[in-house]
Design a protein around this motif. Structure first.
Motif, PDB file in Angstrom:
ATOM      1  N   GLY A  56       0.811  -1.408  -0.026  1.00 39.09           N
ATOM      2  CA  GLY A  56      -0.133  -0.037   0.095  1.00 39.09           C
ATOM      3  C   GLY A  56       0.842   1.220   0.040  1.00 39.09           C
ATOM      4  O   GLY A  56       0.570   2.153  -0.766  1.00 39.09           O
ATOM      5  N   GLY A  57       1.955   1.359   0.635  1.00 40.79           N
ATOM      6  CA  GLY A  57       2.755   2.379   1.022  1.00 40.79           C
ATOM      7  C   GLY A  57       3.637   2.600  -0.451  1.00 40.79           C
ATOM      8  O   GLY A  57       3.611   3.607  -0.912  1.00 40.79           O
ATOM      9  N   PHE A  58       4.027   1.683  -1.117  1.00 43.67           N
ATOM     10  CA  PHE A  58       4.605   1.526  -2.369  1.00 43.67           C
ATOM     11  C   PHE A  58       3.721   2.050  -3.404  1.00 43.67           C
ATOM     12  O   PHE A  58       4.115   2.752  -4.177  1.00 43.67           O
ATOM     13  N   GLN A  59       2.360   1.582  -3.276  1.00 43.39           N
ATOM     14  CA  GLN A  59       1.403   2.119  -4.339  1.00 43.39           C
ATOM     15  C   GLN A  59       1.205   3.683  -4.374  1.00 43.39           C
ATOM     16  O   GLN A  59       1.010   4.433  -5.404  1.00 43.39           O
ATOM     17  N   GLY A  60       1.288   4.330  -2.924  1.00 48.52           N
ATOM     18  CA  GLY A  60       1.233   5.407  -2.947  1.00 48.52           C
ATOM     19  C   GLY A  60       2.214   6.400  -3.515  1.00 48.52           C
ATOM     20  O   GLY A  60       2.310   7.461  -4.218  1.00 48.52           O
ATOM     21  N   PHE A  61       3.527   5.602  -3.381  1.00 49.47           N
ATOM     22  CA  PHE A  61       4.669   6.330  -4.059  1.00 49.47           C
ATOM     23  C   PHE A  61       4.526   6.221  -5.411  1.00 49.47           C
ATOM     24  O   PHE A  61       4.997   7.296  -6.058  1.00 49.47           O
ATOM     25  N   LEU A  62       4.149   5.161  -6.059  1.00 46.69           N
ATOM     26  CA  LEU A  62       4.068   5.035  -7.478  1.00 46.69           C
ATOM     27  C   LEU A  62       3.276   5.962  -8.031  1.00 46.69           C
ATOM     28  O   LEU A  62       3.311   6.572  -9.201  1.00 46.69           O
ATOM     29  N   GLY A  63       2.136   6.486  -7.394  1.00 48.44           N
ATOM     30  CA  GLY A  63       1.013   7.427  -7.574  1.00 48.44           C
ATOM     31  C   GLY A  63       1.831   8.784  -7.873  1.00 48.44           C
ATOM     32  O   GLY A  63       1.639   9.526  -9.070  1.00 48.44           O
ATOM     33  N   TRP A  64       2.725   9.255  -6.825  1.00 47.81           N
ATOM     34  CA  TRP A  64       3.274  10.611  -6.823  1.00 47.81           C
ATOM     35  C   TRP A  64       4.384  10.452  -8.051  1.00 47.81           C
ATOM     36  O   TRP A  64       4.453  11.472  -8.682  1.00 47.81           O
ATOM     37  N   PHE A  65       5.020   9.231  -8.176  1.00 48.44           N
ATOM     38  CA  PHE A  65       6.224   9.115  -9.196  1.00 48.44           C
ATOM     39  C   PHE A  65       5.374   9.306 -10.473  1.00 48.44           C
ATOM     40  O   PHE A  65       6.313   9.857 -11.434  1.00 48.44           O
TER      41      PHE A  65
END
Length: 340
Positions: free
Chosen positions: A132-141
């Motif tokens: 979930g945390g990585f998905q949030g990062f991918l969104g901003w990325f």
């Protein structure tokens, strides 16, 4: 299903529902070109949209500093009202992401405190937490790629963000299914292996769906079963980029060709799974899972064709993405029942 796991199962399935909503809103955000409306990211201060006209004006002025406005919308009589519309969808997408975070972390801590989770389930939930945390990062990325020079996000980053959301959903569902069906059954190895292959190709197809969306490749070659000019492989597939490999991952025609051709492969593998399954003695759930899979893959195929023929209208594009979600759900369920 053990009675003490009921609340944990409801929690995990609720997470699946929220992830489904997240992907739907993400699809609307993409199809309405709303993804670059919020030019910064703050964990707390972006929780609610601007609440006064002064704050709206300030947000609009910030948006005007970035490529999407300077290269595209400045020529489209783009007003504050237009900005509020695209801002809403990106804000709502991020808001659901925050809700998912809270809906996972708070019950997780509660279940830990109450000792409702087995050691195995705790490990799986920790994996989900990082996903979930990585998905949030991918969104901003992904968003970041459209705020520098090019007024559009990288189709690679878009596909990564989309596909990882699908994978996170599938793994969450898998963890819930482990609790719903704790008793092991005899594994039918040929069917399990075939289902695994079908899942791999389905994930590749989802990745290419992200490529098509990111490149707006659905707006060309709006013909079926052949591409433009009555060609199975249109000549433009080979000339957009410098190499054949780049044409198949960066060229609009090449990416569309792979996506439309891969659809036949996915349908073929699921039909192979169905006809092979008829040679084995299956449980009721295994039969239902595979039959549901067949129905959904044909619906998805038809939606893909009509989405292409009509030039990707918003409602059809969104429905096509939603059906892909249902297809992955059926695939995950079927593979789980064939594996455990």
């Amino acid at each position: 299903m053990k009675k003490e796991n009921n609340y944990v199962i409801i929690w995990l399935l609720s997470g699946c529902l929220l992830l489904f909503m997240m992907v739907v809103v993400g699809g609307i955000t993409r199809l309405t070109n709303s993804g670059l409306s919020m030019t910064d990211w703050h964990l707390v201060t972006d929780t609610f949209p601007p609440l006064t006209e002064e704050k709206w004006a300030h947000a609009f002025e910030e948006y005007k500093k970035f490529p999407e406005y300077q290269k595209i919308n400045i020529h489209n009589d783009f007003t504050l009202s237009d900005y509020k519309f695209i801002y809403f969808w990106e804000w709502f997408h991020r808001f659901i992401g925050r809700i998912i975070g809270l809906a996972f972390i708070v019950p997780f801590i509660y279940f830990l405190f109450k000792k409702r989770l087995s050691t195995e389930t705790i490990k799986k939930c920790v994996v989900l937490l990082f996903m979930g945390g990585f998905q949030g990062f991918l969104g901003w990325f992904m968003v970041r790629s459209g705020l520098i020079d090019n007024p559009d996000v990288s189709h690679f980053r878009l596909a990564l963000h989309l596909t990882f959301a699908f994978i996170t959903f599938a793994y969450t569902l898998w963890v819930a299914l482990d609790l719903i069906y704790p008793n092991k059954s005899q594994v039918i190895v040929p069917l399990r292996n075939l289902a695994r292959v079908a899942l791999v190709f389905l994930v590749i197809q989802i990745i290419y769906g992200g490529f098509v969306a990111g490149l707006n490749a659905g707006l060309i070659h709006n013909h079926w079963p052949l591409m433009s000019d009555g060609q199975f492989i249109h000549e433009s597939v080979f000339i957009e980029k410098s190499t054949l490999f780049l044409n198949f991952i960066e060229g609009k025609s090449g990416v569309q060709f792979v996506h439309r051709t891969m659809a036949y492969v996915v349908v073929g593998l699921i039909l192979a799974l169905y006809f092979t399954s008829r040679k084995h003695l299956l449980s009721v759930l295994q039969k239902r899972g595979i039959k549901t899979l067949v129905v959904i893959v044909f619906l998805q195929f038809a939606l893909g064709v009509f989405t292409l023929l009509y030039g990707v209208p918003l409602w059809l594009g969104l429905l096509h993405q939603v059906m892909a979600f249902f297809l992955l759900t059926a695939m995950t369920f079927s593979l789980h029942r064939l594996s455990k």
